[in-house]
Write a protein that holds these residues in place. Structure first.
Motif, PDB file in Angstrom:
ATOM      1  N   LEU A   1      -7.909  10.069   2.060  1.00  0.00           N
ATOM      2  CA  LEU A   1      -6.661   9.684   1.426  1.00  0.00           C
ATOM      3  C   LEU A   1      -6.031   8.573   2.248  1.00  0.00           C
ATOM      4  CD1 LEU A   1      -5.194  13.153   0.450  1.00  0.00           C
ATOM      5  CD2 LEU A   1      -6.144  11.413  -1.062  1.00  0.00           C
ATOM      6  N   ASN A   2      -5.525   7.581   1.579  1.00  0.00           N
ATOM      7  CA  ASN A   2      -4.901   6.442   2.232  1.00  0.00           C
ATOM      8  C   ASN A   2      -3.424   6.419   1.892  1.00  0.00           C
ATOM      9  OD1 ASN A   2      -4.597   3.956   3.551  1.00  0.00           O
ATOM     10  ND2 ASN A   2      -4.922   2.844   1.651  1.00  0.00           N
ATOM     11  N   HIS A   3      -2.579   6.230   2.897  1.00  0.00           N
ATOM     12  CA  HIS A   3      -1.151   5.998   2.664  1.00  0.00           C
ATOM     13  C   HIS A   3      -1.006   4.499   2.396  1.00  0.00           C
ATOM     14  CE1 HIS A   3      -0.877   9.875   4.762  1.00  0.00           C
ATOM     15  NE2 HIS A   3       0.263  10.013   4.116  1.00  0.00           N
ATOM     16  N   ILE A   4      -0.701   4.141   1.184  1.00  0.00           N
ATOM     17  CA  ILE A   4      -0.688   2.733   0.761  1.00  0.00           C
ATOM     18  C   ILE A   4       0.248   1.894   1.615  1.00  0.00           C
ATOM     19  CG2 ILE A   4      -0.175   1.173  -1.172  1.00  0.00           C
ATOM     20  CD1 ILE A   4      -1.072   3.560  -3.015  1.00  0.00           C
ATOM     21  N   ASN A   5       1.449   2.419   1.920  1.00  0.00           N
ATOM     22  CA  ASN A   5       2.404   1.638   2.713  1.00  0.00           C
ATOM     23  C   ASN A   5       2.206   1.815   4.217  1.00  0.00           C
ATOM     24  OD1 ASN A   5       3.514   4.142   3.278  1.00  0.00           O
ATOM     25  ND2 ASN A   5       5.440   3.761   2.212  1.00  0.00           N
ATOM     26  N   GLY A   6       1.223   2.625   4.622  1.00  0.00           N
ATOM     27  CA  GLY A   6       0.916   2.811   6.035  1.00  0.00           C
ATOM     28  C   GLY A   6       1.801   3.800   6.759  1.00  0.00           C
ATOM     29  N   ILE A   7       2.781   4.375   6.070  1.00  0.00           N
ATOM     30  CA  ILE A   7       3.688   5.329   6.700  1.00  0.00           C
ATOM     31  C   ILE A   7       3.131   6.725   6.472  1.00  0.00           C
ATOM     32  CG2 ILE A   7       6.043   6.238   6.778  1.00  0.00           C
ATOM     33  CD1 ILE A   7       6.933   3.469   5.660  1.00  0.00           C
ATOM     34  N   ARG A   8       2.641   7.337   7.533  1.00  0.00           N
ATOM     35  CA  ARG A   8       1.928   8.616   7.433  1.00  0.00           C
ATOM     36  C   ARG A   8       2.820   9.777   6.996  1.00  0.00           C
ATOM     37  NH1 ARG A   8      -1.654   7.968  12.953  1.00  0.00           N
ATOM     38  NH2 ARG A   8      -3.107   6.443  12.089  1.00  0.00           N
ATOM     39  N   SER A   9       4.110   9.636   7.139  1.00  0.00           N
ATOM     40  CA  SER A   9       5.017  10.704   6.722  1.00  0.00           C
ATOM     41  C   SER A   9       5.512  10.517   5.290  1.00  0.00           C
ATOM     42  CB  SER A   9       6.206  10.790   7.684  1.00  0.00           C
ATOM     43  OG  SER A   9       6.917   9.569   7.683  1.00  0.00           O
ATOM     44  N   ASP A  10       5.124   9.426   4.635  1.00  0.00           N
ATOM     45  CA  ASP A  10       5.511   9.164   3.240  1.00  0.00           C
ATOM     46  C   ASP A  10       4.435   9.734   2.323  1.00  0.00           C
ATOM     47  OD1 ASP A  10       6.308   8.261   0.774  1.00  0.00           O
ATOM     48  OD2 ASP A  10       6.383   6.142   1.331  1.00  0.00           O
ATOM     49  N   ASN A  11       4.646  10.955   1.871  1.00  0.00           N
ATOM     50  CA  ASN A  11       3.625  11.666   1.109  1.00  0.00           C
ATOM     51  C   ASN A  11       3.934  11.745  -0.381  1.00  0.00           C
ATOM     52  OD1 ASN A  11       1.907  12.276   3.368  1.00  0.00           O
ATOM     53  ND2 ASN A  11       3.548  13.620   4.043  1.00  0.00           N
TER      54      ASN A  11
ATOM     55  N   HIS B   1      -8.118  -1.481   4.785  1.00  0.00           N
ATOM     56  CA  HIS B   1      -6.684  -1.438   4.488  1.00  0.00           C
ATOM     57  C   HIS B   1      -5.870  -1.429   5.779  1.00  0.00           C
ATOM     58  CE1 HIS B   1      -2.856   0.614   3.390  1.00  0.00           C
ATOM     59  NE2 HIS B   1      -2.938  -0.201   2.360  1.00  0.00           N
ATOM     60  N   LYS B   2      -6.306  -0.637   6.736  1.00  0.00           N
ATOM     61  CA  LYS B   2      -5.588  -0.516   8.007  1.00  0.00           C
ATOM     62  C   LYS B   2      -5.484  -1.860   8.730  1.00  0.00           C
ATOM     63  CE  LYS B   2      -5.798   2.015  12.386  1.00  0.00           C
ATOM     64  NZ  LYS B   2      -6.488   3.065  13.130  1.00  0.00           N
ATOM     65  N   PHE B   3      -6.604  -2.582   8.804  1.00  0.00           N
ATOM     66  CA  PHE B   3      -6.613  -3.817   9.581  1.00  0.00           C
ATOM     67  C   PHE B   3      -6.169  -5.041   8.784  1.00  0.00           C
ATOM     68  CE2 PHE B   3      -9.524  -1.131  12.036  1.00  0.00           C
ATOM     69  CZ  PHE B   3      -8.915  -1.228  13.271  1.00  0.00           C
ATOM     70  N   LYS B   4      -6.614  -5.172   7.554  1.00  0.00           N
ATOM     71  CA  LYS B   4      -6.309  -6.386   6.788  1.00  0.00           C
ATOM     72  C   LYS B   4      -4.962  -6.317   6.087  1.00  0.00           C
ATOM     73  CE  LYS B   4     -10.940  -8.130   6.201  1.00  0.00           C
ATOM     74  NZ  LYS B   4     -12.004  -8.507   5.292  1.00  0.00           N
ATOM     75  N   VAL B   5      -4.638  -5.182   5.499  1.00  0.00           N
ATOM     76  CA  VAL B   5      -3.394  -5.082   4.732  1.00  0.00           C
ATOM     77  C   VAL B   5      -2.217  -4.732   5.635  1.00  0.00           C
ATOM     78  CG1 VAL B   5      -2.232  -3.895   2.831  1.00  0.00           C
ATOM     79  CG2 VAL B   5      -4.656  -4.447   2.644  1.00  0.00           C
ATOM     80  N   LEU B   6      -2.389  -3.747   6.498  1.00  0.00           N
ATOM     81  CA  LEU B   6      -1.290  -3.298   7.348  1.00  0.00           C
ATOM     82  C   LEU B   6      -1.173  -4.085   8.642  1.00  0.00           C
ATOM     83  CD1 LEU B   6      -1.674   0.559   6.872  1.00  0.00           C
ATOM     84  CD2 LEU B   6      -0.163  -1.014   5.655  1.00  0.00           C
ATOM     85  N   GLY B   7      -2.197  -4.877   8.972  1.00  0.00           N
ATOM     86  CA  GLY B   7      -2.120  -5.758  10.129  1.00  0.00           C
ATOM     87  C   GLY B   7      -2.353  -5.106  11.474  1.00  0.00           C
TER      88      GLY B   7
END
Length: 174
Positions: A79-89, A105-111
């Motif tokens: 499962l991927n947190h689209i906005n990168g915030i792990r507490s936003d479920n 996603h982690k490296f390219k989208v979230l930087g």
């Protein structure tokens, strides 16, 4: 509200992914559902504790949300947190993906920066010393200066000095 599998009649989930307790400790229905408190781990992921028959089961909150709203996650899927915030479920912030897609996603989208694997010496992000400092440490140690005083001068721990002079650290440097 949608019932949580295995805990039907006791817990339910809102469309926003919030878990509510429907019954009290005696099993009697509550007048109004009470939200279940989530606990945040050190790595940022939330845990939800649900109890049934005096047995507590702990779930990663994002998995509980996904599986309640969409069904089981296939083996090997993540499962991927689209906005990168792990507490936003919230359900709209979660997507199913492969490990590879999750890392992209982690490296390219979230930087996120690339990890320092393979980097040595000054190129490593945790390096406190320069190549010149390491050469000075080795030279001064050969001349008899104690490791403890070298550690104080260069602002590192004595074991770091020991690793440098024994060539456990900075091996690539002559």
């Amino acid at each position: 509200m949608k019932p949580i599998f295995g805990f039907e009649g006791t817990y339910a989930m809102s469309s926003e992914g919030v878990v509510f307790r429907l019954t009290g400790n005696t099993g009697k229905l509550l007048k109004s559902p009470k939200p279940v408190k989530q606990h945040i781990r050190k790595d940022g992921y939330c845990l939800t504790h649900l109890s049934k028959n005096n047995k507590v089961t702990t779930f990663l909150s994002h998995r509980l949300v996904w599986e309640t709203m969409n069904g089981k996650v296939a083996p090997g899927a993540e499962l991927n947190h689209i906005n990168g915030i792990r507490s936003d479920n919230r359900p709209e912030n979660l997507e199913i993906c492969t490990r590879s897609e999750n890392m992209i996603h982690k490296f390219k989208v979230l930087g996120y920066r690339q990890h320092t694997v393979g980097k040595r010496g000054e190129d490593h992000s945790n390096s406190l010393l320069s190549a010149d400092s390491v050469k000075q440490i080795r030279e001064r140690w050969k001349q008899g200066e104690p490791q403890s005083s070298l550690a104080a001068v260069f602002g590192v721990h004595q074991t770091t000095i020991s690793d440098i002079v024994r060539r456990k650290a900075w091996r690539h440097l002559d």
